[in-house]
Scaffold this active site. Structure first.
Site, PDB file in Angstrom:
ATOM      1  N   ARG A  40       0.831  -1.215   0.000  1.00 18.37           N
ATOM      2  CA  ARG A  40       0.000   0.000   0.000  1.00 18.37           C
ATOM      3  C   ARG A  40       0.865   1.265   0.000  1.00 18.37           C
ATOM      4  NH1 ARG A  40      -4.949  -1.475   4.158  1.00 18.37           N
ATOM      5  NH2 ARG A  40      -6.333  -2.337   2.567  1.00 18.37           N
ATOM      6  N   LYS A 200     -15.431 -15.340   7.081  1.00 18.87           N
ATOM      7  CA  LYS A 200     -16.784 -14.945   7.455  1.00 18.87           C
ATOM      8  C   LYS A 200     -17.666 -14.601   6.283  1.00 18.87           C
ATOM      9  CE  LYS A 200     -16.076 -13.479  12.106  1.00 18.87           C
ATOM     10  NZ  LYS A 200     -16.289 -12.451  13.070  1.00 18.87           N
ATOM     11  N   GLY A 353      -6.565  -8.517   2.084  1.00 15.21           N
ATOM     12  CA  GLY A 353      -5.255  -8.647   2.716  1.00 15.21           C
ATOM     13  C   GLY A 353      -4.737 -10.071   2.752  1.00 15.21           C
ATOM     14  N   GLY A 377     -12.017  -4.719   2.146  1.00 13.59           N
ATOM     15  CA  GLY A 377     -13.432  -4.352   2.235  1.00 13.59           C
ATOM     16  C   GLY A 377     -13.824  -3.365   1.147  1.00 13.59           C
TER      17      GLY A 377
HETATM   18  C1  3PG Z   1      -8.448  -2.044   5.302  1.00 17.04           C
HETATM   19  O1  3PG Z   1      -7.357  -2.511   5.708  1.00 17.04           O
HETATM   20  O2  3PG Z   1      -9.317  -2.760   4.772  1.00 17.04           O
HETATM   21  C2  3PG Z   1      -8.642  -0.559   5.377  1.00 17.04           C
HETATM   22  O3  3PG Z   1      -7.508   0.099   5.821  1.00 17.04           O
HETATM   23  C3  3PG Z   1      -9.840  -0.206   6.223  1.00 17.04           C
HETATM   24  O4  3PG Z   1      -9.620  -0.586   7.554  1.00 17.04           O
HETATM   25  P1  3PG Z   1     -10.871  -0.758   8.543  1.00 17.04           P
HETATM   26  O5  3PG Z   1     -11.609  -1.992   8.102  1.00 17.04           O
HETATM   27  O6  3PG Z   1     -10.283  -0.873   9.915  1.00 17.04           O
HETATM   28  O7  3PG Z   1     -11.737   0.464   8.374  1.00 17.04           O
END
Ligand code: 3PG
Length: 396
Positions: A40, A200, A353, A377
């Site tokens: 990132r 999940k 991730g 997400g």
């Molecule tokens: C992620 O790693 O998906 C983003 O940085 C968002 O993080 P969060 O789900 O803690 O908002």
């Protein structure tokens, strides 16, 4: 409405000597004070380098983790050090993201300087998208650039609120992500296959519901598959399974029947009595799981069946490993899929991730895939076809 890009900014505003508030997503893994995956960060470099070349002063904002208040383990010092190494120039770091120390540091900035403010989530006002907090952040700069694709699904002060008070533009990473992912919402080349894994069901429902009408096949693995298997009436033993989501899984399967989407679950699995290197591991038919057995990977026959479908695909989206890839004994399914997609002719889109961690662990070059998203997400919500607050605010 069109995305306002950094190129547009450079045409409209003379960036020389301007102070740019740059929101990035440096929510990266940090182990023992060192960044262990800098994807990132490296993906944000084109935007930073462009701004530096134009003679801007850069103030970087990011969150790290999910702290509730100040958390010493989630300070951004390792990230500032890493960025400084990548850019081969100093990165100034302050221990807050608002207040007098920040103001002093900003006053001392010269063109071409980079200042990174402390973790935005140390302030509860960030997640509350507090207008006063957003206004304070906005007050530090002349314009706002967001390159935080991984966080565009969050309406937080530094990802959304601040854009109401400054001329706002999308950096090159956001532009690239949208350019690559948008065609998937329109007319992906067929056969179109979605591979979904991970633990999940909650975060994956939206994408499943959206793609059940578009994908020719959806291949399900990981802990997620166990909930579907349980919904079909199979005993999943002591496996991870969200019993309260069984009805949701049933609805998705019914919908798949209606839309003639081939929703495939593993028909054989790798089971163990515990998650450890000393565990008793066995191949099992899905009908043979019981007692203290835990399903930790898809089985050999299922791998073959999944690969057969992937080899015929023209477009593949993959989000979430299909097994507990972190342990050698349970990495096979994920590994075979990763290798197949790296070699196949289809356009391949990866995100999440864990998926990226898995391909990195296997030593596969990201360039082997059409597009590897920096969003987890965010990628999923983008592909659900949702309007995302961190993107909406950059349109004009
Ligand atoms: C992620 O790693 O998906 C983003 O940085 C968002 O993080 P969060 O789900 O803690 O908002």
């Amino acid at each position: 409405m069109k995305l306002k890009t950094l190129k547009t900014a450079a045409k409209e505003i003379k960036l020389q000597d301007k102070t740019v508030l740059l929101r990035v997503d440096y929510n990266v893994p940090v182990d023992n004070g060192r960044v262990s995956d800098d994807t990132r960060i490296t993906e944000s470099l084109p935007t930073i380098e462009f701004l530096l070349k134009k003679g801007a002063k850069i103030i970087i904002l990011t969150h790290l983790g999910r702290p509730k208040g100040v958390d010493e383990n989630l300070r951004l010092n390792p990230i500032a050090d890493h960025l400084s190494k990548l850019l081969k120039k100093p990165v100034i770091k302050v221990d807050s993201c608002i207040g007098p120390a920040v103001e002093t540091a900003i006053d001392a900035l010269h063109k071409g300087d980079i200042l990174i403010l402390e973790n935005t989530r140390f302030h509860k006002e960030e997640e509350e998208n507090d207008p006063e907090f957003a206004k304070k952040l906005a007050g530090y700069a002349d314009l706002y650039v967001s390159d935080a694709f991984g966080t565009v699904h969050r309406a937080h002060a530094s990802t959304e609120g601040v854009a109401h008070y400054l001329p706002s533009f999308a950096g090159f990473l956001i532009e690239k992500e949208i350019k690559n992912l948008e065609p998937l919402l329109k007319k992906p080349k067929k056969p179109f296959v979605l591979v979904i894994g991970g633990a999940k069901i909650d975060t994956k429902i939206g994408i499943l519901e959206n793609f059940i009408h578009k994908a020719d096949s959806i291949l399900i693995g990981g802990g997620l598959a166990n909930t579907f298997l349980a919904a079909k009436g199979f005993d999943v033993g002591a496996s991870l399974c969200e019993k309260d989501k069984i009805e949701t899984a049933q609805k998705i399967m019914l919908e798949a029947e209606k839309t003639k989407c081939n929703l495939m679950l593993p028909e054989d699995v790798i089971v163990a009595d515990q998650i450890s290197n000393n565990a008793a591991i066995a191949d099992a038919e899905i009908t043979g799981v019981e007692g203290d057995m835990q399903i930790l990977d898809i089985g050999k026959r299922s791998v073959v069946k999944f690969i057969e479908i992937l080899n015929k695909a023209k477009t593949v989206i993959w989000n979430g490993p299909v097994g507990l890839y972190e342990k050698k004994a349970f990495e096979r399914g994920t590994k075979e899929i990763a290798l197949c997609l790296a070699d196949c002719k289809a356009d391949t889109y990866l995100g999440g991730g864990d998926t990226l961690d898995a391909i990195k662990g296997l030593g596969i070059n990201e360039k082997s895939y059409t597009h590897v998203s920096t969003g987890g997400g965010a990628m999923l919500e983008f592909l659900e076809g949702k309007e995302l607050p961190g993107i909406k605010v950059l349109m004009g």
